[in-house]
Design an enzyme around this catalytic site. Structure first.
Site, PDB file in Angstrom:
ATOM      1  N   LEU A 188       0.815  -1.209   0.000  1.00  0.00           N
ATOM      2  CA  LEU A 188       0.000   0.000   0.000  1.00  0.00           C
ATOM      3  C   LEU A 188       0.850   1.261   0.000  1.00  0.00           C
ATOM      4  O   LEU A 188       1.981   1.266   0.482  1.00  0.00           O
ATOM      5  CB  LEU A 188      -0.884   0.032   1.259  1.00  0.00           C
ATOM      6  CG  LEU A 188      -1.552  -1.277   1.646  1.00  0.00           C
ATOM      7  CD1 LEU A 188      -2.100  -1.191   3.063  1.00  0.00           C
ATOM      8  CD2 LEU A 188      -2.660  -1.614   0.647  1.00  0.00           C
ATOM      9  N   MET A 241       8.404  -2.873  -5.937  1.00  0.00           N
ATOM     10  CA  MET A 241       8.006  -1.488  -6.218  1.00  0.00           C
ATOM     11  C   MET A 241       7.733  -0.725  -4.932  1.00  0.00           C
ATOM     12  O   MET A 241       8.063   0.463  -4.815  1.00  0.00           O
ATOM     13  CB  MET A 241       6.763  -1.480  -7.117  1.00  0.00           C
ATOM     14  CG  MET A 241       6.382  -0.081  -7.620  1.00  0.00           C
ATOM     15  SD  MET A 241       7.645   0.677  -8.649  1.00  0.00           S
ATOM     16  CE  MET A 241       7.801   2.295  -7.863  1.00  0.00           C
ATOM     17  N   LYS A 242       7.170  -1.402  -3.943  1.00  0.00           N
ATOM     18  CA  LYS A 242       6.908  -0.752  -2.657  1.00  0.00           C
ATOM     19  C   LYS A 242       8.210  -0.320  -1.990  1.00  0.00           C
ATOM     20  O   LYS A 242       8.296   0.774  -1.404  1.00  0.00           O
ATOM     21  CB  LYS A 242       6.125  -1.701  -1.752  1.00  0.00           C
ATOM     22  CG  LYS A 242       5.935  -1.215  -0.319  1.00  0.00           C
ATOM     23  CD  LYS A 242       5.156   0.077  -0.220  1.00  0.00           C
ATOM     24  CE  LYS A 242       4.853   0.406   1.235  1.00  0.00           C
ATOM     25  NZ  LYS A 242       4.179   1.696   1.408  1.00  0.00           N
ATOM     26  N   LEU A 243       9.230  -1.164  -2.051  1.00  0.00           N
ATOM     27  CA  LEU A 243      10.520  -0.783  -1.467  1.00  0.00           C
ATOM     28  C   LEU A 243      11.106   0.422  -2.186  1.00  0.00           C
ATOM     29  O   LEU A 243      11.684   1.311  -1.544  1.00  0.00           O
ATOM     30  CB  LEU A 243      11.499  -1.960  -1.526  1.00  0.00           C
ATOM     31  CG  LEU A 243      11.177  -3.170  -0.648  1.00  0.00           C
ATOM     32  CD1 LEU A 243      12.302  -4.195  -0.749  1.00  0.00           C
ATOM     33  CD2 LEU A 243      10.959  -2.760   0.807  1.00  0.00           C
TER      34      LEU A 243
END
Length: 297
Positions: free
Chosen positions: A123, A172-174
């Protein structure tokens, strides 16, 4: 028509709002409690059912969403004699946590022969967005599996991006968090240098706000800096260190030199190492000031 039964583990700052929106959309919902009973009781009061163990929750669900701290916690609720996988039923697990992509891909491969699909759907944005149904979500998984869970995710998300196969959502969140937490480290250091030079945070804000370097992350960070609203950006320094540590481990696994990410991680490691892990990210500005002999604002 709503047909899937939904399970939810991790009804904390983000999860309670997400789960509330799932219920409001008409999905049957089972939740599992943790130390904080208030969110569970609020959801049960709205019509959710409480499960005693992950195994019991899986038996009552078709899709289970996880919104826990990271990979260790994800594995803890999936594996073991009372874990989700122990229910022995076909299941789709949607991991909304910020997890290590290498753990996610290994776990997905281990679960697939057991009829369990693992999708990563981390998220972006804030607990307020979770309540308002305006989160951003990055989903990694096969197209058919993403299509199945998308209606559930859209109950709490405004923007949903399919990033590719399982593991790419967490990657992608990282990268997303590297940018935001990198900004946080930069803001803290810039404010300290300004303070040493006689520039107030108010002057700093007057120059940046509304200009090309302004953004929503800046605005919540500075809501604490200027207004001292400690709840403006509810993401702990301990979690910031976890996420930047995951990123550095990921870079190492790819044989990549990443000097910027290493420096950002060290800013949060200093904060946690000096006893501030439970504080929120904007409070890094006070910690960096104090380390340089300056008082908080």
């Amino acid at each position: 028509m709503v047909t899937d039964r939904i399970g939810f583990i991790g009804v904390g700052l983000m999860g309670q709002g997400m789960a509330t929106n799932i219920l409001a959309a008409g999905y049957p919902l089972s939740v599992m409690g943790h130390r904080n009973r208030a969110p569970v009781e609020a959801l049960v009061g709205r019509g959710a059912t409480e499960a005693a163990t992950p195994k019991a929750l899986a038996a009552a669900s078709d899709i289970v969403l996880l919104c826990v701290t990271g990979s260790d916690q994800v594995r803890a609720v999936i594996e073991g004699e009372d874990g989700l996988a122990a229910a022995g039923t076909k299941l789709t697990i949607v991991d909304c946590s910020t997890s290590d992509p290498s753990v996610t891909t290994r776990l997905a491969a281990d679960l697939a022969p057991r009829g369990i699909v693992l999708i990563d759907a981390p998220l972006s944005r804030t607990p307020k967005d979770a309540w308002e149904g305006t989160l951003d979500v990055m989903i990694g998984g096969a197209a058919v599996d993403v299509a199945r869970v998308r209606p559930v995710i859209e109950t709490f998300a405004r923007r949903v991006v399919h990033t590719g196969p399982t593991g790419t959502g967490h990657t992608m969140k990282l990268l997303n968090n590297f940018l935001s937490l990198g900004y946080g480290a930069l803001y803290a250091e810039a404010l300290m240098l300004g303070q040493k030079s006689g520039l107030t945070a108010e002057v700093f804000d007057q120059v940046i706000r509304g200009g090309r370097m302004d953004c929503p992350f800046y605005q919540t960070f500075f809501k604490y800096v200027i207004e001292r609203d400690r709840d403006a950006h509810q993401f702990t320094l301990e979690n910031a260190l976890k996420d930047t540590s995951y990123l550095n481990a990921f870079a190492q696994s790819r044989g990549a030199a990443n000097p910027m990410a290493a420096a950002v991680r060290n800013s949060y490691a200093i904060a946690v190492g000096t006893g501030h892990g439970g504080d929120y990210v904007p409070m890094l500005s006070d910690i960096i000031a104090a380390l340089n002999g300056l008082p908080p604002r």
